[in-house]
Structures are given as C-alpha cells and as structure tokens.
Scaffold this motif. Structure first.
Motif, PDB file in Angstrom:
ATOM      1  N   ILE A 131      28.701  47.052   1.844  1.00 20.29           N
ATOM      2  CA  ILE A 131      29.037  47.000   3.271  1.00 20.29           C
ATOM      3  C   ILE A 131      29.217  48.427   3.765  1.00 20.29           C
ATOM      4  N   GLY A 132      28.591  48.754   4.858  1.00 17.68           N
ATOM      5  CA  GLY A 132      28.672  50.111   5.392  1.00 17.68           C
ATOM      6  C   GLY A 132      30.028  50.388   6.043  1.00 17.68           C
ATOM      7  N   ALA A 133      30.216  51.619   6.446  1.00 18.58           N
ATOM      8  CA  ALA A 133      31.445  52.027   7.110  1.00 18.58           C
ATOM      9  C   ALA A 133      31.114  53.072   8.166  1.00 18.58           C
ATOM     10  N   ARG A 134      31.887  53.094   9.201  1.00 20.07           N
ATOM     11  CA  ARG A 134      31.687  54.112  10.222  1.00 20.07           C
ATOM     12  C   ARG A 134      32.122  55.476   9.688  1.00 20.07           C
ATOM     13  N   HIS A 135      31.422  56.504  10.142  1.00 19.98           N
ATOM     14  CA  HIS A 135      31.786  57.865   9.750  1.00 19.98           C
ATOM     15  C   HIS A 135      33.114  58.227  10.405  1.00 19.98           C
ATOM     16  N   PRO A 136      33.998  58.926   9.689  1.00 19.78           N
ATOM     17  CA  PRO A 136      35.306  59.264  10.282  1.00 19.78           C
ATOM     18  C   PRO A 136      35.193  60.035  11.592  1.00 19.78           C
ATOM     19  N   LEU A 137      34.161  60.891  11.724  1.00 18.07           N
ATOM     20  CA  LEU A 137      33.995  61.619  12.988  1.00 18.07           C
ATOM     21  C   LEU A 137      33.620  60.661  14.118  1.00 18.07           C
ATOM     22  N   ALA A 138      32.814  59.636  13.796  1.00 15.81           N
ATOM     23  CA  ALA A 138      32.453  58.647  14.817  1.00 15.81           C
ATOM     24  C   ALA A 138      33.674  57.843  15.232  1.00 15.81           C
ATOM     25  N   LEU A 139      34.544  57.537  14.278  1.00 17.11           N
ATOM     26  CA  LEU A 139      35.769  56.803  14.588  1.00 17.11           C
ATOM     27  C   LEU A 139      36.659  57.599  15.536  1.00 17.11           C
ATOM     28  N   VAL A 140      36.821  58.881  15.220  1.00 18.09           N
ATOM     29  CA  VAL A 140      37.695  59.723  16.037  1.00 18.09           C
ATOM     30  C   VAL A 140      37.082  59.933  17.421  1.00 18.09           C
ATOM     31  N   ARG A 141      35.787  60.186  17.461  1.00 23.38           N
ATOM     32  CA  ARG A 141      35.125  60.378  18.754  1.00 23.38           C
ATOM     33  C   ARG A 141      35.306  59.147  19.640  1.00 23.38           C
ATOM     34  N   ARG A 142      35.092  57.967  19.064  1.00 25.75           N
ATOM     35  CA  ARG A 142      35.225  56.743  19.849  1.00 25.75           C
ATOM     36  C   ARG A 142      36.648  56.585  20.381  1.00 25.75           C
ATOM     37  N   GLU A 143      37.646  56.894  19.538  1.00 23.08           N
ATOM     38  CA  GLU A 143      39.034  56.753  19.970  1.00 23.08           C
ATOM     39  C   GLU A 143      39.356  57.725  21.098  1.00 23.08           C
ATOM     40  N   ILE A 144      38.855  58.964  20.996  1.00 22.54           N
ATOM     41  CA  ILE A 144      39.079  59.951  22.060  1.00 22.54           C
ATOM     42  C   ILE A 144      38.447  59.471  23.364  1.00 22.54           C
ATOM     43  N   VAL A 145      37.216  58.983  23.277  1.00 28.36           N
ATOM     44  CA  VAL A 145      36.520  58.499  24.477  1.00 28.36           C
ATOM     45  C   VAL A 145      37.292  57.354  25.113  1.00 28.36           C
ATOM     46  N   GLU A 146      37.785  56.421  24.304  1.00 25.94           N
ATOM     47  CA  GLU A 146      38.518  55.272  24.839  1.00 25.94           C
ATOM     48  C   GLU A 146      39.800  55.693  25.547  1.00 25.94           C
ATOM     49  N   ILE A 147      40.484  56.688  24.993  1.00 27.51           N
ATOM     50  CA  ILE A 147      41.728  57.150  25.617  1.00 27.51           C
ATOM     51  C   ILE A 147      41.441  57.758  26.985  1.00 27.51           C
ATOM     52  N   PHE A 148      40.439  58.620  27.057  1.00 30.03           N
ATOM     53  CA  PHE A 148      40.153  59.267  28.339  1.00 30.03           C
ATOM     54  C   PHE A 148      39.490  58.304  29.326  1.00 30.03           C
ATOM     55  N   ASN A 149      38.831  57.267  28.823  1.00 29.18           N
ATOM     56  CA  ASN A 149      38.295  56.243  29.728  1.00 29.18           C
ATOM     57  C   ASN A 149      39.411  55.568  30.518  1.00 29.18           C
ATOM     58  N   LYS A 150      40.558  55.400  29.876  1.00 29.76           N
ATOM     59  CA  LYS A 150      41.701  54.796  30.565  1.00 29.76           C
ATOM     60  C   LYS A 150      42.163  55.647  31.751  1.00 29.76           C
ATOM     61  N   ASP A 192      28.563  61.913   1.141  1.00 27.57           N
ATOM     62  CA  ASP A 192      28.978  61.403  -0.164  1.00 27.57           C
ATOM     63  C   ASP A 192      29.492  59.968   0.036  1.00 27.57           C
ATOM     64  N   VAL A 193      28.824  59.011  -0.617  1.00 26.06           N
ATOM     65  CA  VAL A 193      29.186  57.605  -0.429  1.00 26.06           C
ATOM     66  C   VAL A 193      30.635  57.353  -0.840  1.00 26.06           C
ATOM     67  N   ARG A 194      31.086  58.045  -1.853  1.00 24.93           N
ATOM     68  CA  ARG A 194      32.470  57.853  -2.300  1.00 24.93           C
ATOM     69  C   ARG A 194      33.460  58.235  -1.209  1.00 24.93           C
ATOM     70  N   PHE A 195      33.120  59.250  -0.440  1.00 33.63           N
ATOM     71  CA  PHE A 195      33.967  59.679   0.675  1.00 33.63           C
ATOM     72  C   PHE A 195      33.907  58.669   1.819  1.00 33.63           C
ATOM     73  N   LEU A 196      32.703  58.231   2.172  1.00 40.22           N
ATOM     74  CA  LEU A 196      32.526  57.338   3.310  1.00 40.22           C
ATOM     75  C   LEU A 196      33.102  55.949   3.051  1.00 40.22           C
ATOM     76  N   LYS A 197      33.102  55.521   1.776  1.00 38.38           N
ATOM     77  CA  LYS A 197      33.618  54.194   1.443  1.00 38.38           C
ATOM     78  C   LYS A 197      35.093  54.039   1.817  1.00 38.38           C
ATOM     79  N   GLN A 198      35.810  55.136   1.922  1.00 33.27           N
ATOM     80  CA  GLN A 198      37.232  55.064   2.239  1.00 33.27           C
ATOM     81  C   GLN A 198      37.483  54.499   3.630  1.00 33.27           C
ATOM     82  N   TYR A 199      36.431  54.471   4.465  1.00 33.29           N
ATOM     83  CA  TYR A 199      36.620  54.062   5.856  1.00 33.29           C
ATOM     84  C   TYR A 199      36.045  52.672   6.129  1.00 33.29           C
ATOM     85  N   LYS A 200      35.862  51.879   5.058  1.00 35.58           N
ATOM     86  CA  LYS A 200      35.348  50.526   5.230  1.00 35.58           C
ATOM     87  C   LYS A 200      36.296  49.669   6.075  1.00 35.58           C
ATOM     88  N   SER A 201      37.582  49.908   5.933  1.00 34.95           N
ATOM     89  CA  SER A 201      38.547  49.122   6.689  1.00 34.95           C
ATOM     90  C   SER A 201      38.424  49.361   8.181  1.00 34.95           C
TER      91      SER A 201
END
Length: 345
Positions: A100-119, A333-342
């Motif tokens: 199962i894939g996972a979002r990149h941590p930078l994509a997660l943070v970018r999305r959260e920043i965008v959502e905050i300023f959208n408000k 590195d897949v081992r690094f990216l796997k940490q963000y499956k949740s």
C-alpha cells in the motif's frame, strides 16, 4: 497461376500450428482479413475465363473453408486449454499481496498548509520554475549587485534576453509578481512550489527544495494583519500554546521585514540540538510589501499596501515529523516513505 497459389497456401495452412493467441490473430489477418490472401485470390478469380471459373470455383471455396476451419479449430483448442488451466488453480491459496502506498511527507505538509490558509480566503497560485531576471529579481527590488544574483546562489540557464537572464527560480515570489502584473487588487494567495539554489547538498541544505509563499494586497493592510494571520497559521499547524516571536530582518522586497520563530516543538522550549538550545526555531520570513515592488507591478502604492511571507516546506516537515536529514525527502527510500502509511487518504 491461380491454381499454383492455392496449392502453395493450402500447404501453409495445413502446416500451421500454434498455442499463441497473438500468432493466431496474425494468421487470421494474413488469410481471412479484409486485405488478406483469400480476398486477393477472389479478386484474381474475377479475371479468369469462364472455363477456368467452373474448375477453380469449387477449389477456391474449399480453400477458404480450410482457412476458416483451421482458425476456428485452434481458437477453440486454445480456449479449452485456458479453461483447463483455470480449473487446475487452487483458489483457496492466499493471494499475492501488494504494498500500500503512502503520501510523501512534503505532500502531507503542503496540503495541510494550503488547507489552513484556505480557511482565511487564500487561493493557490502557481507559476513557471524557469524564470527571467525581471520576475525572479528585478521586479522584487533586488539590486544589481545583490549576492543572490551571483552564480554561486542561482542556476543560470541563459544570459541576456528581453527581460534579462534566464534561471531556475530561487523562490516562488516570482509567482507573486506575475499575479500582480496580470490583475488588480485585492490579492490573497499562497504560492507553493519547488525552487532551486546552487548550494552544497548536506543534511541541512539541498540544491532544490520546496516553498510556500503568501501575498495579501488590499487597501489599509497593516503589519498587525500580517502578525495575526501568521499567529493563526502556527496555532492551526502546531497546536495551541505554540509561542511566536518576530525578529527584525531584511529582505529586498519587504519593508519592514521580519523573521518569525516558534517555540521548539521537539523540546517545548526547554532547549535541544534542533533549536540549538535556544528554545526557538525560525520557520519563515515576512514583511510588508515594499512600495517599489507594488509600483514595478503597476499597483498604486499610495492606495494599496500588502504583506508577504515565505517558508520552506522541508523546515516545517522537519519540525512536524522530526526528520533531521533533508536528503531523505528526495532519495525515495521505501523504508522512509513507509512510515507515512497511516497518513494515506
């Protein structure tokens, strides 16, 4: 002669054997297709004499029937073997799993920043990563002798041109210039994107990274508006109780300018290696848009004012996920990216 051709092709059809569906399809096209051999032979048959037609007519029909029967026979045999193989399968065996894939941590943070300023009513604006000198430097009030123009800091692609040198953008402020040139105030937007600087790659620096810059231009915009906007952003991103402080700084495109620190999210202000035992971590630069920048973009600086800010997404991700090495973000590195499956959505 036509009879010789039929004899030759009859031998070829009788000798044809295959278990490959693709080869069978090629056989069908070659003999039975709309531009196939049988079609050509029937066309030739129209030109023979009436005496020959009586002799060849029956032969030709048998030849066509032979090709059709050969094709149909192999097709049915192939289908039967396929069904037989399926019956031999043990459907009770466990299936082959897949990651199962996972979002990149930078994509997660970018999305959260965008959502905050959208408000707060900020829209997302984007622009090219390859920029000219005007949009990347000159319109933003960078003097000719500014060190950011030096080859040591900027990846220049082409010298000269109508609007100066062409380079990989060093910040997403160039998108702010394009927005102000193309429209009229008010502007309220953030500009996320990748930027490039000619720096040595290490755990704390990279030659490319990601920024989110923001711009608000309208009548009677003040530094108090800037502070309250960024204070709200910090509370939403890091939680209530996160302290904020502003320190005077200098940027060519803002005046006054400041750098904003937050209380360290790792040690909660007690002091650690990340905050260099100061209890504070710088996360962004900001300030009031310099009147020269507004005028460069065709905006009346006596009527309008505005603020701008910019932050590195990697820095925000470091604090949020406690990632100490910037290089991990781009090594895939897949081992690094796997940490963000949740965090998968």
């Amino acid at each position: 002669m036509l009879q010789d051709k039929i004899t030759q092709y009859t031998e070829e059809i009788n000798a044809f054997l295959t278990e490959n569906a693709e080869e069978l399809e090629q056989f069908r096209i070659r003999f039975l297709g709309t531009k196939g051999i049988i079609k050509d032979i029937f066309d030739e048959f129209k030109a023979v004499s009436p005496e020959e037609k009586r002799t060849l007519g029956k032969v030709l029909n048998e030849f066509k029937q032979l090709a059709e029967n050969k094709y149909q026979s192999i097709k049915e045999q192939t289908a039967t073997e396929s069904v037989s193989k399926d019956k031999d399968m043990d459907l009770s065996l466990p299936g082959e799993g897949f990651e199962i894939g996972a979002r990149h941590p930078l994509a997660l943070v970018r999305r959260e920043i965008v959502e905050i300023f959208n408000k707060l009513g900020f829209v997302v604006a984007e622009g090219p990563e390859i920029e000219d000198d005007w949009h990347n430097f000159s319109a933003l009030n960078f003097p000719e002798e500014h060190p950011a123009r030096d080859m040591q800091d900027t990846f220049f692609i082409k010298k000269g041109g109508e609007k100066g040198d062409i380079a990989l953008r060093t910040h997403t402020s160039s998108v702010q210039v394009r927005m102000m040139e193309a429209g009229k105030p008010p502007f309220r937007a953030i500009m996320p994107g990748r930027v490039y600087r000619n720096e040595a790659i290490s755990a704390r620096a990279h030659c490319f990274f990601h920024q989110v810059e923001g711009l608000y231009v309208d009548e009677n915009v003040s530094f108090a508006d800037l502070k309250q906007t960024l204070f709200y952003f910090v509370q939403e991103l890091y939680g209530e109780g996160t302290k904020v402080r502003f320190r005077p700084s200098y940027f060519p495109f803002t005046e006054p300018s400041a750098e904003m620190d937050i209380s360290c999210t790792i040690c909660k202000g007690a002091g650690c290696q990340l905050c260099k035992y100061s209890g504070w971590v710088e996360i962004l630069g900001c300030g009031m848009v310099d009147p020269n920048v507004l005028e460069n973009c065709g905006i009346d600086s006596k009527k309008y004012s505005g603020f701008a800010f910019g932050m590195g997404i990697e820095r925000i991700a470091n604090l949020k996920f406690e990632i100490k090495d910037l290089r991990l973000f781009s090594e895939n590195d897949v081992r690094f990216l796997k940490q963000y499956k949740s965090s998968l959505i």
